[in-house]
Write a protein that holds these residues in place. Structure first.
Motif, PDB file in Angstrom:
ATOM      1  N   LEU A   9       0.778  -1.115   0.029  1.00  0.00           N
ATOM      2  CA  LEU A   9       0.002   0.156   0.102  1.00  0.00           C
ATOM      3  C   LEU A   9       0.879   1.311   0.136  1.00  0.00           C
ATOM      4  N   VAL A  12       2.065   1.968  -3.318  1.00  0.00           N
ATOM      5  CA  VAL A  12       1.158   2.538  -4.338  1.00  0.00           C
ATOM      6  C   VAL A  12       1.093   3.990  -3.843  1.00  0.00           C
ATOM      7  N   CYS A  21      -2.800  13.045   0.024  1.00  0.00           N
ATOM      8  CA  CYS A  21      -2.896  11.888   0.778  1.00  0.00           C
ATOM      9  C   CYS A  21      -1.936  12.246   2.211  1.00  0.00           C
ATOM     10  N   ASP A 160     -18.297   1.421  -8.193  1.00  0.00           N
ATOM     11  CA  ASP A 160     -17.839   2.530  -7.615  1.00  0.00           C
ATOM     12  C   ASP A 160     -16.664   2.423  -6.708  1.00  0.00           C
ATOM     13  N   ALA A 161     -16.571   1.312  -6.156  1.00  0.00           N
ATOM     14  CA  ALA A 161     -15.296   1.001  -5.317  1.00  0.00           C
ATOM     15  C   ALA A 161     -14.177   0.847  -6.130  1.00  0.00           C
ATOM     16  N   GLY A 164     -13.401   4.057  -7.971  1.00  0.00           N
ATOM     17  CA  GLY A 164     -12.912   5.116  -7.001  1.00  0.00           C
ATOM     18  C   GLY A 164     -11.541   4.658  -6.421  1.00  0.00           C
ATOM     19  N   THR A 165     -11.117   3.572  -6.451  1.00  0.00           N
ATOM     20  CA  THR A 165      -9.692   3.174  -5.941  1.00  0.00           C
ATOM     21  C   THR A 165      -8.666   3.616  -6.936  1.00  0.00           C
ATOM     22  N   MET A 168      -8.838   7.503  -6.603  1.00  0.00           N
ATOM     23  CA  MET A 168      -7.996   7.835  -5.443  1.00  0.00           C
ATOM     24  C   MET A 168      -6.325   7.528  -5.728  1.00  0.00           C
ATOM     25  N   ILE A 169      -6.169   6.544  -6.373  1.00  0.00           N
ATOM     26  CA  ILE A 169      -4.620   6.186  -6.563  1.00  0.00           C
ATOM     27  C   ILE A 169      -3.932   7.484  -7.410  1.00  0.00           C
ATOM     28  N   MET A 175     -14.184  12.274  -5.064  1.00  0.00           N
ATOM     29  CA  MET A 175     -15.703  12.013  -4.813  1.00  0.00           C
ATOM     30  C   MET A 175     -16.204  11.523  -6.027  1.00  0.00           C
ATOM     31  N   ALA A 177     -18.766  11.971  -8.692  1.00  0.00           N
ATOM     32  CA  ALA A 177     -19.595  13.055  -9.230  1.00  0.00           C
ATOM     33  C   ALA A 177     -20.951  12.273 -10.093  1.00  0.00           C
ATOM     34  N   LYS A 206     -10.861  16.866 -12.705  1.00  0.00           N
ATOM     35  CA  LYS A 206     -11.698  16.119 -13.234  1.00  0.00           C
ATOM     36  C   LYS A 206     -11.219  14.841 -13.685  1.00  0.00           C
ATOM     37  N   PHE A 229     -15.114  11.363 -11.410  1.00  0.00           N
ATOM     38  CA  PHE A 229     -14.671  11.852 -10.102  1.00  0.00           C
ATOM     39  C   PHE A 229     -14.012  13.070  -9.928  1.00  0.00           C
ATOM     40  N   LEU A 232     -11.391  16.532  -4.374  1.00  0.00           N
ATOM     41  CA  LEU A 232     -11.894  17.620  -3.660  1.00  0.00           C
ATOM     42  C   LEU A 232     -10.901  18.720  -3.174  1.00  0.00           C
ATOM     43  N   LYS A 236     -13.058  24.962  -0.938  1.00  0.00           N
ATOM     44  CA  LYS A 236     -14.277  25.064  -1.525  1.00  0.00           C
ATOM     45  C   LYS A 236     -15.289  24.481  -0.532  1.00  0.00           C
ATOM     46  N   VAL A 238     -17.877  22.273   0.220  1.00  0.00           N
ATOM     47  CA  VAL A 238     -18.918  21.276  -0.366  1.00  0.00           C
ATOM     48  C   VAL A 238     -19.720  20.770   0.444  1.00  0.00           C
TER      49      VAL A 238
HETATM   50  C1  LIG Z   1      -2.462   6.853  -1.990  1.00  0.00           C
HETATM   51  C2  LIG Z   1      -3.641   6.119  -2.167  1.00  0.00           C
HETATM   52  C3  LIG Z   1      -3.584   4.568  -2.285  1.00  0.00           C
HETATM   53  C4  LIG Z   1      -4.937   4.143  -2.127  1.00  0.00           C
HETATM   54  C5  LIG Z   1      -5.181   2.719  -2.110  1.00  0.00           C
HETATM   55  C6  LIG Z   1      -6.645   2.318  -2.476  1.00  0.00           C
HETATM   56  C7  LIG Z   1      -7.401   2.405  -1.226  1.00  0.00           C
HETATM   57  C8  LIG Z   1      -8.815   2.447  -1.442  1.00  0.00           C
HETATM   58  C9  LIG Z   1      -9.568   2.326  -0.387  1.00  0.00           C
HETATM   59  C10 LIG Z   1     -10.942   2.454  -0.543  1.00  0.00           C
HETATM   60  C11 LIG Z   1     -11.510   2.930  -1.787  1.00  0.00           C
HETATM   61  C12 LIG Z   1     -12.951   3.113  -1.764  1.00  0.00           C
HETATM   62  C13 LIG Z   1     -13.464   3.833  -3.151  1.00  0.00           C
HETATM   63  C14 LIG Z   1     -14.761   4.195  -2.953  1.00  0.00           C
HETATM   64  C15 LIG Z   1     -15.368   5.311  -3.599  1.00  0.00           C
HETATM   65  C16 LIG Z   1     -16.575   5.656  -3.116  1.00  0.00           C
HETATM   66  C17 LIG Z   1     -16.868   7.226  -3.809  1.00  0.00           C
HETATM   67  C18 LIG Z   1     -18.230   7.577  -3.283  1.00  0.00           C
HETATM   68  O1  LIG Z   1     -19.012   6.806  -3.196  1.00  0.00           O
HETATM   69  S1  LIG Z   1     -18.625   9.238  -2.880  1.00  0.00           S
HETATM   70  C19 LIG Z   1     -20.019   9.268  -2.675  1.00  0.00           C
HETATM   71  C20 LIG Z   1     -21.071   9.521  -3.716  1.00  0.00           C
HETATM   72  N1  LIG Z   1     -20.714  11.037  -4.025  1.00  0.00           N
HETATM   73  C21 LIG Z   1     -21.062  12.114  -3.510  1.00  0.00           C
HETATM   74  O2  LIG Z   1     -21.716  12.181  -2.422  1.00  0.00           O
HETATM   75  C22 LIG Z   1     -20.620  13.401  -4.046  1.00  0.00           C
HETATM   76  C23 LIG Z   1     -21.565  14.696  -3.965  1.00  0.00           C
HETATM   77  N2  LIG Z   1     -21.275  15.859  -4.779  1.00  0.00           N
HETATM   78  C24 LIG Z   1     -20.352  16.595  -4.353  1.00  0.00           C
HETATM   79  O3  LIG Z   1     -20.117  16.478  -2.979  1.00  0.00           O
HETATM   80  C25 LIG Z   1     -20.066  17.834  -5.107  1.00  0.00           C
HETATM   81  O4  LIG Z   1     -20.890  17.837  -6.318  1.00  0.00           O
HETATM   82  C26 LIG Z   1     -18.450  17.329  -5.935  1.00  0.00           C
HETATM   83  C27 LIG Z   1     -17.710  17.142  -4.732  1.00  0.00           C
HETATM   84  C28 LIG Z   1     -18.432  16.114  -6.696  1.00  0.00           C
HETATM   85  C29 LIG Z   1     -18.230  18.320  -6.725  1.00  0.00           C
HETATM   86  O5  LIG Z   1     -18.392  19.658  -6.179  1.00  0.00           O
HETATM   87  P1  LIG Z   1     -17.232  20.714  -6.208  1.00  0.00           P
HETATM   88  O6  LIG Z   1     -17.869  22.143  -5.911  1.00  0.00           O
HETATM   89  O7  LIG Z   1     -15.933  20.363  -5.635  1.00  0.00           O
HETATM   90  O8  LIG Z   1     -16.972  21.066  -7.848  1.00  0.00           O
HETATM   91  P2  LIG Z   1     -17.614  21.540  -9.137  1.00  0.00           P
HETATM   92  O9  LIG Z   1     -17.307  23.066  -9.343  1.00  0.00           O
HETATM   93  O10 LIG Z   1     -19.178  21.534  -8.942  1.00  0.00           O
HETATM   94  O11 LIG Z   1     -17.498  20.733 -10.361  1.00  0.00           O
HETATM   95  C30 LIG Z   1     -16.085  20.678 -10.733  1.00  0.00           C
HETATM   96  C31 LIG Z   1     -15.975  20.291 -12.123  1.00  0.00           C
HETATM   97  O12 LIG Z   1     -16.832  18.931 -12.572  1.00  0.00           O
HETATM   98  C32 LIG Z   1     -17.910  19.121 -13.255  1.00  0.00           C
HETATM   99  N3  LIG Z   1     -18.973  18.220 -12.483  1.00  0.00           N
HETATM  100  C33 LIG Z   1     -19.343  18.165 -11.148  1.00  0.00           C
HETATM  101  N4  LIG Z   1     -20.267  17.172 -11.169  1.00  0.00           N
HETATM  102  C34 LIG Z   1     -20.493  16.795 -12.362  1.00  0.00           C
HETATM  103  C35 LIG Z   1     -21.581  15.757 -12.857  1.00  0.00           C
HETATM  104  N5  LIG Z   1     -22.326  15.270 -12.362  1.00  0.00           N
HETATM  105  N6  LIG Z   1     -21.610  15.643 -14.444  1.00  0.00           N
HETATM  106  C36 LIG Z   1     -20.623  16.258 -15.045  1.00  0.00           C
HETATM  107  N7  LIG Z   1     -19.811  17.225 -14.532  1.00  0.00           N
HETATM  108  C37 LIG Z   1     -19.771  17.558 -13.365  1.00  0.00           C
HETATM  109  C38 LIG Z   1     -18.298  20.641 -13.101  1.00  0.00           C
HETATM  110  O13 LIG Z   1     -19.150  20.944 -14.125  1.00  0.00           O
HETATM  111  C39 LIG Z   1     -17.038  21.209 -13.187  1.00  0.00           C
HETATM  112  O14 LIG Z   1     -16.617  21.473 -14.001  1.00  0.00           O
HETATM  113  P3  LIG Z   1     -15.677  22.516 -14.872  1.00  0.00           P
HETATM  114  O15 LIG Z   1     -14.604  22.632 -13.994  1.00  0.00           O
HETATM  115  O16 LIG Z   1     -16.279  23.727 -14.515  1.00  0.00           O
HETATM  116  O17 LIG Z   1     -15.360  22.173 -16.177  1.00  0.00           O
END
Ligand SMILES: CCCCCCCC/C=C\CCCCCCCC(=O)SCCNC(=O)CCNC(=O)[C@H](O)C(C)(C)COP(=O)(O)OP(=O)(O)OC[C@H]1O[C@@H](n2cnc3c(N)ncnc32)[C@H](O)[C@@H]1OP(=O)(O)O
Length: 238
Positions: A9, A12, A21, A160-161, A164-165, A168-169, A175, A177, A206, A229, A232, A236, A238
């Protein structure tokens, strides 16, 4: 085993320079409680033969470093309760007003809280050159939708998972969208499927990631999906 999982991990994270992160919200350091460290992505007696076979095949691909096995725990990256709270205040201030801090102490990843073999059994692998995450997934009997079939919500969850992974990587704290899913064939309950995700492009904050779900023999295409995705931005509200 724990050491090697942590190392993978870490690898990664190091790969991506741990972008986003760096835990700027964290108020404490030091190890999380030991019981948190169980890696749920390792073989269990409840795994089917197909699941075990695919795990072994992918682990073989990990030997030359082209693929990485991703460990998986039943808590988020921000596992310490004070980290979760500080994280939410920093990144999701609107949501933080409605969150019960005491309940937050009990928070767990819902895909990792079924008894072995009954719910979501999965393991993910990552290829950095190809920007792909593959998830080997077996949906257990408690995930039934139509008789004998996997519930569409369970498929959506695992898509989504997986995407989403991948997000995140690539970019750290993101999040979902938008998640657009076409269910093309029913997935038989308790069968093993491959969820193949591909990071297509990043435009500013994006991330566009596509995905499909296939049978193990790759003859049946069950599901196709595209996702958006958003990285964040703590500036902002949110
Ligand atoms: C080193 C790391 C190692 C990692 C290893 C792996 C470990 C992995 C572990 C675990 C993985 C598990 C993974 C699980 C994943 C699950 C994720 C979920 O389920 S998330 C829950 C559901 N989602 C919500 O609840 C969001 C709710 N929505 C919001 O909070 C906001 O709308 C948000 C944050 C998505 C965007 O809000 P804003 O205010 O930050 O941004 P704005 O200005 O609205 O949008 C930015 C750009 O995106 C476009 N946009 C936004 N939403 C859009 C949409 N729905 N469709 C099209 N365009 C959209 C906009 O038009 C804008 O575009 P323009 O920059 O102007 O070009």
């Amino acid at each position: 085993m724990l050491r090697s999982c942590a190392a993978r991990l870490h690898a990664v994270g190091a790969l991506r320079g741990l972008r986003g992160c760096a835990r700027p919200w964290a108020r404490s350091s030091g190890p999380a409680p030991e019981f948190f460290h169980e890696d749920h992505s390792l073989p269990k007696p409840s795994w089917s033969k197909d699941m075990r076979l695919l795990f072994d095949q992918f682990m073989k691909k990990c030997e030359d470093g082209s693929w990485i096995h991703l460990p998986s725990y039943n808590y988020t990256l921000f596992q310490r309760s004070q980290d979760i709270s500080a994280f939410i205040h920093a990144y999701l201030p609107t949501a933080s007003k409605l969150i019960n801090e005491e309940k937050l102490l009990q928070a767990k990843i819902f895909t990792r809280n079924f008894e072995d073999g009954l719910g979501f059994e999965y393991v993910m692998f990552y290829n950095d050159v190809e920007k792909r995450v593959v998830c080997v997934f077996e949906g257990g009997p408690y995930l039934q939708g139509m008789p004998g079939c996997l519930h569409g919500g369970a498929i959506a969850t695992m898509i989504d998972a997986t995407v989403g992974t991948s997000a995140m990587i690539a970019e750290g704290i993101v999040m979902t969208a938008n998640l657009n899913i076409n269910f093309k064939r029913p997935v038989p309950l308790c069968s093993v499927v491959l969820i193949n995700s591909q990071l297509d492009k990043i435009e500013g904050r994006k991330l566009f990631i596509s995905c499909n779900v296939q049978s193990v023999d790759e003859k049946t295409l069950y599901t196709e999906a595209t996702s958006l995705f958003i990285k964040l931005d703590p500036e902002k509200q949110v």
